[in-house]
Each structure stands twice: as structure tokens, then as C-alpha cells.
Design an enzyme around this catalytic site. Structure first.
Site, PDB file in Angstrom:
ATOM      1  NE  ARG A 158      -7.897 -37.336  16.479  1.00 20.05           N
ATOM      2  CZ  ARG A 158      -7.447 -38.488  15.967  1.00 20.05           C
ATOM      3  NH1 ARG A 158      -8.067 -39.051  14.930  1.00 20.05           N
ATOM      4  NH2 ARG A 158      -6.403 -39.099  16.500  1.00 20.05           N
TER       5      ARG A 158
ATOM      6  CB  SER B  81      -4.698 -35.122  21.584  1.00 17.51           C
ATOM      7  OG  SER B  81      -4.325 -36.466  21.611  1.00 17.51           O
TER       8      SER B  81
ATOM      9  CD  GLU C  66      -7.859 -34.523  18.942  1.00 14.72           C
ATOM     10  OE1 GLU C  66      -6.738 -34.654  18.428  1.00 14.72           O
ATOM     11  OE2 GLU C  66      -8.426 -35.415  19.592  1.00 14.72           O
TER      12      GLU C  66
END
Ligand code: NAP
Length: 350
Positions: A170, A238, A335
Site C-alpha cells: 500500500r 479498508s 490506509e
């Protein structure tokens, strides 16, 4: 004021001082560069949380177009992923404003595979590399050969090679403050017609997939079973990253939970834990605080249950991370990207 309600999938009623949809590279070059701060670049707004109104300019990437070229590759230029088994290779140049899922469908219809595990992830192609989005064992960065950008500080075009993007979990270099001024106009992908099923994840393991369409269908049904559709329930996927922890931490947790802690060994010897599991065990799955909550089928997703205010989302995220910290001693880090009045914020700044 520019209403951002339809530009963030959390569906929060926030605004910016100004907003401009960018439909081609020339639109960018026509701006008064260097842009004065603050400004931010948005794709589908599917991975952002505005913690308040933004006192600056929002540039929305709406550059379209998909150009597919068949390429002859010599072995030395091959594998970005597992392309060496493939017969035909393609360089696909995609406008940064193309919706990622539309691209995946369009490619599959032309027999081009590789991105099927990313099906139904909301957002645009231009935003995907920044976070190096991933799902079911596949990350977009594995397929990116280069990115075409314009530096909003100078107006200069710059191409970033795959290696220069520094893709990680990520992560890419575009998350660093010095690289936030690069507007990704086009993404160049290297793909093939060879379907190599990636089925390490639960839900994909027992099936035999006759083609990439079948994989896409399965991924879509898994996602629909567990995740809220942002068209109906505001959310940004998320909310937290899965934490990476040491072997010792995992061993202690396994002792406490009879070896039932989901964890995944990483190449460096550390382990990835499932943030959703930690949140669940900290009694935070299916919470409801006013107009926000955590999703009952996947606790990692924070949802807007109606008319949530940004501060309510922030408060719930803080509550969840504090509960996980208190129960496990593990820090959760978002995130989603956080934006305040003057621009992007770190987790400890909100
Ligand atoms: P899950 O199956 O409940 O698994 C929980 C976590 O464990 C996942 O996040 C995944 O990490 C990790 N995991 C599971 N099986 C793994 C394996 N075989 N090898 C390595 N790691 C494994 O997860 P889920 O919520 O249903 O999500 C399924 C996939 O969709 C995941 O890859 C997830 O990242 C992705 N997804 C992404 C978003 C987003 O906003 N980016 C939103 C929803 C789901 P990873 O997350 O590192 O894969």
C-alpha cells in the site's frame, strides 16, 4: 465553494475552496503553474477521508482513454509478474481518470488478463499506483511498466519507471511529500493473454477457474458477501493497514489465542496480521456510534450510516485504534489518506 459530497465515497458533506475536473493533459498545462498551495489531486475519492472542509484547490483526474498495443518482448524485458508463460504481451496505456473496474472488464473482453483479482475495487486507474492497491494476492504495481506525470510545481512532464515508483505494501513514492505534486496523467501496464490464476486466498483456493472471467466473478461475489457497496453505504474500503509485526509478537499472540491468530509470514521474517481480526477481537466489529460504525461482516471498514460528520468518523477510528492498542499493544495506522483544512495530514495530526 466546491461541493465534494459526490467526490468522496465516504459520502461526507464537505467542500473545497475550488475544484476542477482535468480531462486531458492540456487542461493541466493551462493552469497557472506552479499552483499555489494547498491543492490536492483526487481520482474516485474512494480512499480518502476529509476531516473538515478543505481550504484549497482540488484537481479531479478525469483523463480517459485506453490504448492497447501488442508488443514483442525479448526475454530480458519480460517479467514484471509471471509473464514468461504468456504467448502474447500487451502494453496498455490508460488515462488516469478511467475507472479501474471498467478497465478490468474492457481488458478481459479483449482476452487480456492479470488484473482480475482487483475486480470491483472502487477508484480510478491514476489513483491505484499511489497506494499500490491490492486484493487477493495481486497488487497493481506488479503490472505497471511506467507512469506518465506532470509536475504541478514546474509543468514538466516526467515518466517514472516501475522501479522509480518504489512500490511496496500500500505504498509508492507518490505518498512522500516531495512527490505529491506529480499528477499521474497516464498509467502504462504490461499484461498478457495468459491466465495465471492467483488463488492463495481463502475463497479462491478450492475452485478451478476456467478463465479470468470466472476468477473475476468469484472475486466479485466474495467482495459482495463481505464489503459494503459505497453506492449505498458510504465507506472508503479498508480503513486501516494490516500491521506488520515481529515473530516474537506473533508468538505471544498465538500463545494467548491458542494458535488461532491469522498471520502471514513476510519475506523479511516479520508477519502480517489481519487488522480486521484484531478489531473484531477488540469487540469493535459492528459498532455503532451515532451516524458511523464498523461493518458487521468486515470490521476493517468504517461506514457512514447516514449523515455522518467527518469528526464522527475520526472519533470512531480513534476509538477503534485505541481499543486495539489497549488489548494487543499494536498500533493501527490508516490506509485511507486524511485531508484537513490545509492539505494532507498524518494520523497523529488529526
Ligand atoms: P480476509 O480474507 O478477511 O483476510 C484478512 C487479511 O488477511 C487480508 O486483509 C489479507 O491481507 C490477509 N490475508 C488473507 N489471506 C492471505 C494470504 N493467503 N496471504 C497473505 N495475506 C492474506 O480479507 P478480506 O477483507 O476479505 O479482503 C480480501 C482481499 O481484498 C484482501 O486482499 C484485501 O486487502 C482486499 N481488500 C482491499 C480493500 C482496500 O480498500 N484496499 C478493501 C477490501 C478488501 P491483504 O490485505 O494484505 O491482502
Amino acid at each position: 465553494m466546491f461541493d465534494l459530497s459526490s467526490y468522496n465515497t465516504f459520502n461526507l458533506h464537505v467542500s473545497a475552496r475550488e475544484g476542477i475536473e482535468i480531462k486531458c493533459t492540456e487542461d493541466l498545462l493551462a493552469l497557472d503553474l506552479p499552483l499555489s498551495e494547498p491543492y490536492i489531486i483526487l481520482g474516485g475519492g474512494s480512499d480518502v477521508l476529509f476531516t473538515e472542509d478543505f481550504d484549497g484547490l482540488v484537481l479531479i483526474n478525469r483523463i480517459l482513454g485506453i490504448d492497447v498495443q501488442k508488443v514483442e518482448l525479448s526475454p530480458s524485458t519480460l517479467p514484471l509478474n509471471e509473464l514468461d508463460q504468456a504467448e502474447l504481451f500487451y502494453e496498455v496505456r490508460v488515462g488516469g481518470g478511467v475507472v479501474l473496474d471498467d478497465l478490468i472488464v474492457g481488458l478481459l473482453q479483449h482476452g487480456i488478463c492479470g488484473l482480475e483479482n482487483l475486480s470491483l475495487i472502487p477508484g480510478t486507474v491514476g489513483a491505484a499506483p499511489i497506494q499500490n492497491i491490492g486484493a487477493y494476492g495481486v497488487e497493481i504495481g506488479d503490472f505497471i511498466s511506467s507512469l506518465e506525470t506532470i509536475n504541478l510545481r514546474t509543468g514538466e512532464k516526467r515518466i517514472f519507471t516501475h522501479d522509480e515508483c518504489q512500490f511496496g505494501y500500500r505504498y509508492s513514492i507518490f505518498k512522500e511529500p516531495d512527490f505529491r505534486s506529480f499528477f499521474i496523467t497516464h498509467v502504462n501496464l504490461r499484461l498478457s493473454n495468459s491466465f495465471v490464476p492467483q488463488q492463495n486466498y481463502a475463497g479462491l483456493q478450492s475452485n478451478e477457474f476456467k478463465d479470468a472471467f470466472a476468477m473475476r466473478d468469484r472475486v466479485i461475489s466474495l467482495r459482495n458477501e463481505k464489503l459494503p457497496n459505497p453506492k449505498y453505504v458510504g465507506n472508503a474500503g479498508s480503513f486501516f493497514k494490516n500491521p506488520y509485526v515481529s515473530k516474537e509478537t506473533v508468538e505471544k499472540l498465538q500463545d494467548a489465542y491458542e494458535g488461532k491468530v491469522p498471520c502471514y509470514l513476510l519475506e523479511d521474517g516479520n508477519y502480517k496480521l489481519a487488522a480486521g481480526w484484531l478489531i473484531d477481537k477488540a469487540q469493535c466489529r459492528g459498532l455503532r456510534h451515532g451516524q458511523v460504525g464498523t461493518w458487521g461482516k468486515q470490521a476493517l471498514v468504517i461506514v457512514n450510516l447516514g449523515n455522518a460528520k467527518p469528526h464522527e468518523v475520526v472519533a470512531l477510528a480513534r476509538y477503534v485504534s485505541a481499543e486495539v492498542k489497549s488489548k494487543f499493544g499494536i498500533d493501527l495506522v490508516p490506509e485511507v489518506r486524511l485531508y484537513g483544512k490545509h492539505g494532507e495530514l498524518a494520523w497523529d495530526q488529526i
